[in-house]
Every structure is written in structure tokens, then in C-alpha cells.
Design an enzyme around this catalytic site. Structure first.
Site, short mmCIF file in Angstrom:
data_model
loop_
_atom_site.label_atom_id
_atom_site.label_comp_id
_atom_site.label_asym_id
_atom_site.label_seq_id
_atom_site.Cartn_x
_atom_site.Cartn_y
_atom_site.Cartn_z
N GLY A 314 0.82 -1.21 0.00
CA GLY A 314 0.00 0.00 0.00
C GLY A 314 0.85 1.26 0.00
CB SER A 315 0.00 4.69 1.11
OG SER A 315 -1.19 4.76 0.36
CB THR A 316 4.53 1.94 3.48
OG1 THR A 316 4.11 0.66 2.98
CG2 THR A 316 3.85 2.21 4.81
#
Length: 592
Positions: A314-316
Site C-alpha cells: 500500500g501507501s508506504t
């Protein structure tokens, strides 16, 4: 034609003489062969047959070497040895078999039938049971029955029970490592076994006058690791707490030094009891299971998800897209973007987490808002070829080389199969999978000035008496990104915590950098989420990096809401413990 009888007599005598000579020569050849063989055996093979003869009169029992201890960063013993016994019987020496059978049945809890079978078996030595508690072994020895041998042995013992179970690993009945550091550093820890030699007569009875001779075992070396028991315990408590509160499936947390790759803590709850590793930590009844079914569940329990399993980050992962875009020069801090709540890529509408959109924003604001369309645009500006180049340059297509077995590799689209849609989804951390240790290692490289370090636990090897043997070295690759890009990435991620989606990780007096993430597992219709947060401190010169991953939390599942506070609570305790002071405390100390 007439042939006289005398002719036949003369011919017959000649034949008999030849026959006698043939027999004589054959016998002579055989005697010469036997003599030659005797000379060969006595002159050239005497040592070999002497040893064989000795073997017939010597009985050998192994003495296990004490396995080296595993020590934490402060010298606390995480894996030790407990004295146990191995009990055997020697058939030829047993004088009172029924008493022997009764004693061993009573003390060892083994069925009389099984004991009798071994006691009555005609063999040089028959092992009855290993890993017998010392008190029991002493009781058997004190009974004084002939034919029973009680040898002291070692069994692995873990003082902290379930702490770091999937890192330390455990040993089997033969005291050899099975998983974790125990198997990875088997050569360091194992030592060299010794032997007990006893001399017997032709009947196999020990000759008392000669007695026993011993070859002493050589203990294994100790392994000092970077993991700190205090930090590990606190992180494990924090993981267990959020797992219970959110009724999550499992929680994994990594804590490491992004400058050199030393891992301070690696938690995967639920953990299991290292002193009882064959009992499921779920409390599940295994009586009705097949051996194969039980083994499958044990294998799952022993897995270390931080490196054995992959997940959709995801966004990491936007940190990687950010770094590649800045390094390549396709984006700058001042660039502006517009987010209507989605991004149209080819014929696909890819949504932002904020369906209403973020409107106009700079690149820094896009990072603070974790805006998918912003990072899709950066990925498209890079294009497949250049994005793949950085994917390789950052080391994402190879394993980290962590000193634990079973590391999984990245699961990524093949370059030739990667179109704009695939590039777009990868840019904000979806449609592929990596391991947590790979993400933590790669981000460490991007915030430490551009050096790809090797994550590791092993620090040094010491002898059993504590003498230093050697320091363990690990590869480092420099030039992953420029120092300028690394500094810019740290600045943006500090803003994410100070003013953006990661503000729940902020700590007064400390500069914290980080990135939140919320991803959905397949199939999407199952509504199962992974919430995570990656943070580091101090932001300007990172000395600690933390990655918290919460699998399938119930209720609120956003990474910034439930994972970021976990990292904050860890940092609040760990930073002072490591001597990293808050800015106001540091200023006060300077003034004094």
C-alpha cells in the site's frame, strides 16, 4: 595296423607325471599367494586390522557438546543449555533384567512392553531415552543396577519462553537447529561432540581394570545479536495490545537501525513457546488431526511473516515512487497536481482514498494527503523502463540477505507485461507483493544517504568463556540514491507526520518521519485490510526505523489511525532507552 600294449603303458605314465606336476605347481601357486597375502596383511594392513580388533573390544558412547549461547545486545542469555541425561542399556552387562525393566518403566514413564523389548535386545548398546530430566537420571544412576548407563547431556532452554520465538528458533532432539538463528548459525553454535570409550572382553563385559577413557567435547561458540531483550519485550507487548484491541489476525513489527541494518526487535504475534515448540499456540485440539495436518499448522506457527511472507504494502511504497521521481528529476517539491478523487489511466478510473478528491496540491501536500493520483502521475512520468530501472537499483528484485532462513522474494509484474495501468497501481503500492523486511531495508537505504544495508541480527562470535572471536560483517551497496534526494525524502516524510496523515505518530520534542498505508487483500470483496505505518527518528539523522503491520483489524482499519499510534508508543519508550534525547532535553543539557 597293430599297436602294442606297451605303448599305452608308456603313454599313461607320461600323462600321470604331467598331472602330478600340474597339481604341484597349482599348490605351490596357492601357497605363494597365501604367503603374499599374509605378508601384505601383516606388513601393510596391520594398523587397519589392529583398529578393527580394538573396535571389537571397545564400546563407544557420544558426549554432546554444550551448544553455544545466544546473547542479546546487552549480553542477556536468550538461548541457554539445561543439563539432561541420556539413558541406555548394555544387554551383556545386565544381571537383573526384571529389576532393570521395572526401574526404567517407573522412572521414565515408558510402557513396560517397550522397555522390555529394548532390554532384551542383543546389541552392544541400546538407547532408551534422551533429554531425561537430570533429577530422574540421577535417580536411575543411584539405583546401582548393572547394565544401565546414564550419560549427562544438554537440552536447549529459552529463559524468555515466547520472546522472539520466530527469530531465535529452536533445536530438535539431537540438539541441532530447526528454524531461526538456531539453524542459520548452526556451525557457530554446535560445537564438537566428545566420546566415552570402554574396553570389553570377548563376551562384551567391561573390563574394570582398564576403565573408561574420554575424549572431551568442545563447546560451541556464543552468538551475540543486535536484538535487545528490553526493546523486544516492549514491542511485543505493544503488538499484543493492538492485536487484542482490534481483534486482528496477527501483528508484525520490525525495529532496526537504518544506518547499519542491525535489528533491535522483530515481533510476530502470536508468538509460541520455544520450550514447547510442538504445541500449537492457538490451543487447538490436535488429537483428531492427522500427523500431516498437525505438521502443516506447526509450520504455519513457526513462520516469520516479516521475511517468510509477502504482502501488498500500500501507501508506504509511495516512498519508493517518491525517491525514484526525485532522483530522476521528473518531480520537484513545487510541482502542483489536481486530484478530483480519481485518475484516469488508459480506460481505467483508479480512485483516490478520498473519493471527493484533494483538489489542487503541491507534491509535498500530495504526500501528506497520501494522494493516489499524485503518485500515479509520478509513476507515469517515469514510465515503465525508468521505473523498472529504479526498482532494480533500489534492490527490490533481489532478496535482502537477512541472516535468517526462508526469505521470500518480491512478487512483481514482468517488465514486458507492465502497461500503464500496472505501472499506476504499483506506483501507490498495489498489485504486487514484497516482504516487510524488504520494505524496511529499501526505505532505510533511501533515508540514510543512499547506502543499501543488509538487515541482520548477528553481531559477533564469542568463545564459551566470553573471549571475542570475530565481528560479523555484511555487504553494503552505496549510491542507491544521491544524498540530496535522500535529504529531500526525509524532509517530505517529516512533513507527513508533522502535518499530514501520519500525525498520530508525532511526539513532542522529536522529529519523526513516516508514511501511513491501508491496503486491501485479495479478493477485494472479502473486505479484509492490512493497516501499516513506517516511521523513523530523528527525521534529520535516522537512527531507528519502525514498521508496524496489522493484519485484518476489525472496525476502523486506517493505518494512520491504528498503526501510527503503535509506533508512537514504541518510540516514546525506545528513543530515550537508546539515548536519543528530545530536542528540548538536548538543548537544556547543552546549556548546562
Amino acid at each position: 595296423m597293430t599297436i602294442s600294449a606297451g605303448f599305452f603303458v608308456r603313454k599313461n605314465k607320461t600323462f600321470h607325471k604331467k598331472k602330478i606336476w600340474v597339481i604341484f605347481l597349482c599348490c605351490l601357486a596357492m601357497l605363494m599367494g597365501l604367503l603374499g597375502r599374509l605378508i601384505y596383511l601383516m606388513g601393510f594392513r596391520s594398523d587397519y586390522y589392529y583398529e578393527k580388533a580394538e573396535d571389537l573390544h571397545e564400546r563407544e558412547r557420544d558426549i554432546k557438546a554444550a551448544r553455544g549461547e545466544i546473547l542479546d545486545a546487552s549480553g542477556r542469555v536468550l538461548a541457554a543449555n539445561k543439563t539432561v541425561c541420556t539413558i541406555s542399556v548394555i544387554h551383556s552387562q545386565i544381571e537383573e533384567p526384571e529389576k532393570v525393566i521395572r526401574l526404567l518403566t517407573e522412572k521414565l514413564g515408558i510402557s513396560e512392553e517397550e522397555i522390555r523389548k529394548k532390554v532384551e535386545k542383543v546389541s552392544s548398546i541400546e538407547r532408551i531415552q534422551t533429554n531425561v530430566e537430570k533429577e530422574t537420571g540421577d535417580a536411575v544412576r543411584e539405583a546401582g543396577l548393572k547394565g544401565i548407563k546414564v550419560d549427562e547431556d544438554y537440552k536447549r532452554y529459552y529463559p524468555y519462553q515466547s520472546m522472539a520465538s520466530k527469530v531465535l528458533g529452536f533445536t530438535g532432539g539431537d540438539n541441532q537447529g530447526i528454524i531461526g538463528l538456531e539453524v542459520e548459525y548452526e556451525e557457530v553454535l554446535s560445537g564438537t561432540p566428545g566420546k566415552i570409550l570402554t574396553t570389553t572382553d570377548a563376551r562384551g563385559i567391561e573390563i574394570d581394570e582398564i576403565g573408561e577413557s574420554r575424549i572431551e567435547p568442545v563447546p560451541g561458540d556464543n552468538l551475540r545479536i543486535s536484538l535487545d531483550a528490553n526493546i523486544q519485550k516492549y514491542v511485543q507487548q505493544a503488538a499484543a495490545k493492538v492485536m487484542e484491541e482490534k481483534q486482528a489476525e496477527r501483528v508484525s513489527i520490525l525495529l532496526m537501525n537504518p544506518q547499519n541494518g542491525e535489528i533491535y526487535a522483530c515481533v510476530n504475534v502470536p508468538e509460541f513457546d520455544l520450550n514447547d515448540p510442538f504445541t500449537l499456540n492457538t490451543g487447538e485440539d490436535t488429537s483428531a488431526m492427522s500427523q500431516e495436518e498437525k505438521q502443516d499448522l506447526l509450520n504455519q506457527m513457526w513462520r516469520n511473516p516479516c521475511l517468510n511472507d509477502t504482502y501488498e504494502p500500500g501507501s508506504t511504497f509511495k516512498i519508493i515512487t517518491m525517491s525514484a521521481g526525485l532522483e530522476e528529476g521528473v518531480v520537484s517539491l513545487e510541482d502542483t497536481f489536481y486530484c478530483p478523487g480519481y485518475k484516469l489511466v488508459d480506460d481505467r478510473r483508479i480512485h483516490c482514498a478520498n473519493r471527493r478528491g484533494h483538489g489542487s496540491q503541491t507534491f509535498v501536500e500530495g504526500a501528506e494527503n497520501s494522494c493516489n493520483p499524485v503518485f500515479i502521475e509520478v509513476g507515469l512520468r517515469l514510465g515503465v523502463d525508468r521505473y523498472y530501472k529504479y526498482f532494480t537499483q533500489f534492490g527490490l528484485l533481489k532478496k535482502t540477505g537477512i541472516d535468517l532462513p526462508g526469505e521470500a522474494g518480491t512478487i512483481m509484474h514482468k517488465k514486458e507485461n507492465m502497461g500503464n495501468v500496472e505501472l499506476a497501481t504499483v506506483s501507490f503500492g498495489q498489485s504486487f507483493q514484497i516482504t516487510p523486511i524488504q520494505l524496511a531495508t529499501t526505505v532505510s537505504s533511501l533515508i540514510n544517504g543512499g547506502s543499501r544495508i543488509t538487515p541482520h541480527f548477528g553481531v559477533s562470535v564469542e568463545s564459551s568463556d566470553g573471549t571475542y572471536v570475530k565481528k560479523l560483517e555484511y555487504p553494503v551497496e552505496t549510491g542507491i540514491v544521491s544524498e540530496e534526494t535522500s535529504e529531500t525524502v526525509r524532509y517530505i516524510l517529516e512533513k507527513v507526520v508533522a502535518e499530514g496523515s501520519g500525525r498520530n505518530a508525532g511526539i513532542e520534542g522529536y522529529s519523526i518521519g513516516g508514511k501511513t498505508a491501508t491496503s486491501q487483500t485479495l479478493p477485494r470483496s472479502a473486505n479484509r485490510y492490512i493497516s501499516s505505518f513506517l516511521g523513523f527518528a530523528p527525521a534529520e539523522n535516522p537512527r531507528v526505523l519502525a514498521l508496524c503491520i496489522i493484519h485484518n483489524p476489525q472496525g476502523v482499519y486506517y493505518g494512520g489511525t491504528i498503526a501510527a499510534p503503535v509506533v508512537r508508543s514504541i518510540f516514546e519508550n525506545v528513543l530515550p532507552y537508546l539515548g536519543i534525547q528530545a530536542e528540548e532535553d538536548a538543548e537544556t543539557e547543552k546549556e548546562q
